[in-house]
Design an enzyme around this catalytic site. Structure first.
Site, short mmCIF file in Angstrom:
data_model
loop_
_atom_site.label_atom_id
_atom_site.label_comp_id
_atom_site.label_asym_id
_atom_site.label_seq_id
_atom_site.Cartn_x
_atom_site.Cartn_y
_atom_site.Cartn_z
N LYS A 6 0.72 -1.28 0.00
CA LYS A 6 0.00 0.10 -0.10
C LYS A 6 0.74 1.24 -0.04
CE LYS A 6 -3.26 2.85 2.00
NZ LYS A 6 -4.23 3.20 3.18
N LYS A 17 -1.66 11.86 5.06
CA LYS A 17 -1.30 10.66 6.20
C LYS A 17 -0.64 9.53 5.68
CE LYS A 17 -4.51 7.52 6.66
NZ LYS A 17 -3.94 6.31 6.62
#
Length: 173
Positions: free
Chosen positions: A52, A120
């Site tokens: 990811k 983030k």
């Protein structure tokens, strides 16, 4: 078990990636996720998160390239629709160009993935990269440009709103 689920429901334009964690067999995931498009499993716990992070590097740097090229095209008086059409067919072609390029042209900043969430993720990428001694100059520049859009109040806009960092910068004397 850790798995990354990538769904591309039509006509929804934006990819949705969902990470599921749990214990059990892959077959259990297949039973509870009959709507899935693809299910990818990883051999070790944590590899899904690592993939990811790499994906988010691609997304951030692709957005940087897309917005930079669109801004250059505009400064040269080129039709951005022509740029999207022509460049989508060659080596520059990407999901971002094909799907988010038209949204940039239309100034449609509806979020498929919000800038605040990208930021983030890119902070996690940077922390991981620092831990393994990897320099991330493209990711750093993408973060900087996303930060500029956040300062304009765009933290809940889609990542394609990065173009605002190119278009709405104060003119330098």
């Amino acid at each position: 078990m850790e798995a990354l689920l990538e769904a591309r429901p039509l006509p929804w334009k934006h990819m949705e990636a969902h990470r599921f964690r749990g214990s059990g067999l892959e077959a259990r995931f297949r039973l509870v996720l009959p709507w899935k498009r693809s299910l990818q499993t990883f051999r070790r716990l944590g590899n899904g998160q690592a993939v990811k992070m790499c994906n988010q590097v691609f997304c951030g740097v692709h957005m940087l390239a897309l917005c930079e090229a669109m801004a250059l095209a505009e400064k040269q008086g080129l039709d951005p629709k022509l740029i999207t059409k022509v460049c989508s067919r060659g080596a520059a072609g990407s999901w971002a160009l094909a799907n988010l390029g038209p949204m940039i042209i239309d100034e449609d900043y509806a979020p498929g993935f919000m800038i605040k969430h990208m930021q983030k993720d890119l902070r996690l990428v940077q922390a991981t990269a620092e831990g393994v001694g990897q320099d991330m100059p493209g990711t750093s520049l993408a973060q900087q440009l996303f930060s500029e859009v956040e300062e304009m109040g765009g933290q809940e806009l889609g990542t394609q709103a990065m173009i605002k960092a190119f278009k709405e910068k104060p003119q330098q004397d």
